[in-house]
Motif scaffolding. Structure first.
Motif, PDB file in Angstrom:
ATOM      1  N   LYS A  92      43.121  43.186  38.632  1.00  0.00           N
ATOM      2  CA  LYS A  92      41.657  43.142  38.724  1.00  0.00           C
ATOM      3  C   LYS A  92      41.008  43.036  37.345  1.00  0.00           C
ATOM      4  CE  LYS A  92      39.471  47.023  39.514  1.00  0.00           C
ATOM      5  NZ  LYS A  92      38.922  48.215  40.201  1.00  0.00           N
ATOM      6  N   TYR A  93      41.425  43.897  36.433  1.00  0.00           N
ATOM      7  CA  TYR A  93      40.786  43.926  35.123  1.00  0.00           C
ATOM      8  C   TYR A  93      41.137  42.702  34.273  1.00  0.00           C
ATOM      9  CZ  TYR A  93      39.484  48.763  36.156  1.00  0.00           C
ATOM     10  OH  TYR A  93      38.944  49.875  36.724  1.00  0.00           O
ATOM     11  N   LEU A  94      42.354  42.213  34.391  1.00  0.00           N
ATOM     12  CA  LEU A  94      42.723  40.998  33.665  1.00  0.00           C
ATOM     13  C   LEU A  94      41.901  39.807  34.162  1.00  0.00           C
ATOM     14  CD1 LEU A  94      46.597  41.433  33.501  1.00  0.00           C
ATOM     15  CD2 LEU A  94      45.068  41.287  31.525  1.00  0.00           C
ATOM     16  N   GLN A  95      41.779  39.687  35.483  1.00  0.00           N
ATOM     17  CA  GLN A  95      41.021  38.574  36.045  1.00  0.00           C
ATOM     18  C   GLN A  95      39.560  38.646  35.615  1.00  0.00           C
ATOM     19  OE1 GLN A  95      42.600  36.044  38.211  1.00  0.00           O
ATOM     20  NE2 GLN A  95      40.810  35.126  37.218  1.00  0.00           N
ATOM     21  N   GLN A  96      39.004  39.840  35.607  1.00  0.00           N
ATOM     22  CA  GLN A  96      37.615  40.009  35.178  1.00  0.00           C
ATOM     23  C   GLN A  96      37.431  39.570  33.730  1.00  0.00           C
ATOM     24  OE1 GLN A  96      36.631  44.123  35.887  1.00  0.00           O
ATOM     25  NE2 GLN A  96      36.382  43.855  38.093  1.00  0.00           N
ATOM     26  N   ALA A 101      35.337  35.321  30.068  1.00  0.00           N
ATOM     27  CA  ALA A 101      35.497  34.421  28.921  1.00  0.00           C
ATOM     28  C   ALA A 101      35.513  32.958  29.340  1.00  0.00           C
ATOM     29  CB  ALA A 101      36.786  34.756  28.183  1.00  0.00           C
ATOM     30  N   GLY A 102      35.478  32.698  30.649  1.00  0.00           N
ATOM     31  CA  GLY A 102      35.510  31.332  31.143  1.00  0.00           C
ATOM     32  C   GLY A 102      36.840  30.648  30.923  1.00  0.00           C
ATOM     33  N   ASN A 319      41.695  49.373  32.169  1.00  0.00           N
ATOM     34  CA  ASN A 319      40.653  48.384  31.869  1.00  0.00           C
ATOM     35  C   ASN A 319      40.640  48.043  30.376  1.00  0.00           C
ATOM     36  OD1 ASN A 319      39.689  51.031  31.352  1.00  0.00           O
ATOM     37  ND2 ASN A 319      37.574  50.363  31.454  1.00  0.00           N
ATOM     38  N   LEU A 320      40.918  49.031  29.527  1.00  0.00           N
ATOM     39  CA  LEU A 320      40.964  48.784  28.089  1.00  0.00           C
ATOM     40  C   LEU A 320      42.232  48.025  27.704  1.00  0.00           C
ATOM     41  CD1 LEU A 320      39.678  52.210  26.668  1.00  0.00           C
ATOM     42  CD2 LEU A 320      38.368  50.141  27.209  1.00  0.00           C
ATOM     43  N   GLU A 321      43.343  48.377  28.331  1.00  0.00           N
ATOM     44  CA  GLU A 321      44.598  47.671  28.057  1.00  0.00           C
ATOM     45  C   GLU A 321      44.488  46.205  28.479  1.00  0.00           C
ATOM     46  OE1 GLU A 321      49.397  48.185  28.867  1.00  0.00           O
ATOM     47  OE2 GLU A 321      47.968  48.969  30.337  1.00  0.00           O
ATOM     48  N   ALA A 322      43.930  45.987  29.669  1.00  0.00           N
ATOM     49  CA  ALA A 322      43.774  44.617  30.167  1.00  0.00           C
ATOM     50  C   ALA A 322      42.811  43.823  29.281  1.00  0.00           C
ATOM     51  CB  ALA A 322      43.269  44.633  31.609  1.00  0.00           C
ATOM     52  N   ALA A 323      41.731  44.463  28.859  1.00  0.00           N
ATOM     53  CA  ALA A 323      40.762  43.786  28.002  1.00  0.00           C
ATOM     54  C   ALA A 323      41.399  43.403  26.661  1.00  0.00           C
ATOM     55  CB  ALA A 323      39.545  44.677  27.765  1.00  0.00           C
ATOM     56  N   ALA A 324      42.212  44.312  26.116  1.00  0.00           N
ATOM     57  CA  ALA A 324      42.888  44.035  24.845  1.00  0.00           C
ATOM     58  C   ALA A 324      43.904  42.912  24.997  1.00  0.00           C
ATOM     59  CB  ALA A 324      43.570  45.302  24.329  1.00  0.00           C
ATOM     60  N   ALA A 326      43.918  40.537  27.341  1.00  0.00           N
ATOM     61  CA  ALA A 326      43.211  39.279  27.608  1.00  0.00           C
ATOM     62  C   ALA A 326      42.594  38.717  26.329  1.00  0.00           C
ATOM     63  CB  ALA A 326      42.134  39.500  28.663  1.00  0.00           C
ATOM     64  N   LYS A 327      41.996  39.588  25.503  1.00  0.00           N
ATOM     65  CA  LYS A 327      41.383  39.148  24.244  1.00  0.00           C
ATOM     66  C   LYS A 327      42.417  38.485  23.340  1.00  0.00           C
ATOM     67  CE  LYS A 327      38.888  40.864  20.174  1.00  0.00           C
ATOM     68  NZ  LYS A 327      38.342  42.066  19.481  1.00  0.00           N
ATOM     69  N   LEU A 328      43.590  39.109  23.226  1.00  0.00           N
ATOM     70  CA  LEU A 328      44.653  38.557  22.390  1.00  0.00           C
ATOM     71  C   LEU A 328      45.153  37.234  22.955  1.00  0.00           C
ATOM     72  CD1 LEU A 328      46.638  38.817  20.044  1.00  0.00           C
ATOM     73  CD2 LEU A 328      48.074  40.278  21.497  1.00  0.00           C
ATOM     74  N   ALA A 329      45.366  37.191  24.276  1.00  0.00           N
ATOM     75  CA  ALA A 329      45.869  35.967  24.915  1.00  0.00           C
ATOM     76  C   ALA A 329      44.879  34.813  24.742  1.00  0.00           C
ATOM     77  CB  ALA A 329      46.130  36.221  26.400  1.00  0.00           C
ATOM     78  N   ILE A 330      43.592  35.092  24.899  1.00  0.00           N
ATOM     79  CA  ILE A 330      42.568  34.050  24.770  1.00  0.00           C
ATOM     80  C   ILE A 330      42.524  33.513  23.334  1.00  0.00           C
ATOM     81  CG2 ILE A 330      40.073  33.637  24.812  1.00  0.00           C
ATOM     82  CD1 ILE A 330      39.997  35.707  27.166  1.00  0.00           C
TER      83      ILE A 330
END
Length: 397
Positions: A92-96, A101-102, A319-324, A326-330
């Motif tokens: 859920k959090y990764l997809q969000q 970020a589009g 949610n913080l782990e997923a956000a971190a 996702a940010k790195l992957a993007i």
């Protein structure tokens, strides 16, 4: 047809040959049966459509997931059996984060199947992913995927679990030694609250092939070793649970309890293992008397904490782990250099891996609301039935 390219070529072949066959049949039908020409056209068209539909269906049945075509980032989660978090939180959090970020991402779950894990990775690479974020099932499987990705110019991020000897250039997780330390300190607090005298402490460790399980154990062993050395506690059974399997955990713990009738406390390496131990204790009417730790802050784990059957759990803000992650992957997918301010040791490769590490938090009965207030669990789901009063009594709002 697991390979999308093969499926595409096969589809073109089917379409071309159906059209060619239809044209030949149409000409023959037109010359030999002019009065039935219209019926022939409709009949041939129906056959062609049926053949084409069958071909499409066959290709679809053999493809694990065709929705990820063109995704810049592929994410492979490990399963949904060992912990509810992978589907209820991480996905859920990764997809969000990706949606915000589009960025198109393909998130799949290997459901504990090592072959499926590798097949999914191959498909993501074939479909054009430039970054893979994986939570390995074991280091062997993860290493094979990382090596394949590297050979194709794809960057891999180890998400939540480090792949020992894998060589992934980035790692995103929590400080898992600290997670274990919080469990060890938590058990000590609960034993002190019960004024336990020289309690025998058992370890119900996580999967032996999971590096996180080793890190958790390093943490709680380090926290409790001074107690063992001073003779305040007695070290009891110490066993790993293959694949974090909760059913196996119940059997192992039952054997521990039978062989150690004076068992005073148990470090269970996550909430699923803790619940398996608690189920055994309930049968012996010992639940609440023998403190049991956990981690993941699942709904079930938090309910066990509120009921007094589980000493504590550890909350990791997914949610913080997923956000971190996702940010790195993007950033990597956009050709930028990823930021990883910490490092972790890979003892097998004897290297330090750039890492993003987040802080965990100990959760006892009196601060369960912290997890609810953070939106990690839903109050309505947690505080249902018999737990409604326990939530109210312990300040869950």
């Amino acid at each position: 047809m697991s390979d999308s390219h093969v499926g595409h070529v096969t589809l073109e072949y089917v379409v071309e040959n159906n059209i060619r066959s239809s044209s030949t049949a149409h000409r023959r039908w037109f010359h030999e049966r002019p009065t039935l020409m219209r019926q022939g056209i409709f009949g041939i068209a129906a056959v062609s459509i049926a053949l084409l539909t069958t071909s499409l269906t066959a290709c679809g049945d053999d493809t694990t997931n065709s929705s990820g075509g063109g995704a810049k980032i592929g994410v492979i989660l490990p399963d949904s059996k060992t912990s509810a978090r992978w589907e209820t939180a991480d996905r859920k959090y990764l997809q969000q984060a990706f949606d915000a970020a589009g960025v198109k991402a393909d998130i799949q779950n290997a459901q504990g199947d090592k072959n499926a894990f590798q097949t999914i990775a191959d498909q993501m690479i074939t479909n054009g992913a430039s970054v893979l974020m994986i939570t390995n099932l074991d280091s062997g499987t993860g290493k094979a995927v990382i090596q394949k990705a590297k050979s194709q110019g794809v960057t891999v991020i180890d998400y939540d679990r480090l792949t020992l000897g894998g060589g992934a250039p980035y790692y995103v997780s929590f400080d898992n030694v600290k997670v274990g330390q919080l469990m060890g300190d938590g058990l000590a607090k609960c034993l002190a609250d019960k004024q336990a005298v020289k309690p025998v402490v058992a370890y119900l460790n996580g999967g032996p092939t999971d590096n996180n399980a080793a890190l958790f154990k390093s943490g709680y062993d380090g926290a409790l070793k001074p107690k063992f050395d001073a003779g305040e506690y007695v070290k009891g059974p110490d066993q790993a649970v293959p694949e974090w399997d909760n059913t196996k955990a119940g059997t192992i713990f039952e054997q521990m309890l039978t062989g150690t009738p004076n068992l005073g406390g148990t470090v269970a390496a996550n909430d699923g293992l803790a619940n398996a131990a608690i189920a055994v204790l309930k049968k012996q009417k010992l639940n609440g008397q023998i403190p049991v730790t956990g981690q993941d802050a699942t709904v079930q784990g938090l309910q066990n904490v509120l009921a007094g059957d589980q000493c504590m759990t550890v909350y990791k803000a997914i949610n913080l782990e997923a956000a971190a992650g996702a940010k790195l992957a993007i950033a990597l997918a956009n050709g930028e250099k990823g930021e990883a301010p910490s490092t972790v040791d890979d003892p097998e490769a004897k290297t330090k891996v750039p890492a993003v590490l987040l802080e965990p938090k100990a959760i006892f009965k009196n601060n369960v609301n912290d997890v609810v207030a953070d939106g990690f669990v839903d109050k309505a789901e947690l505080c249902t039935g018999e737990f409604a009063k326990l939530c109210a009594d312990n300040g869950v709002r």
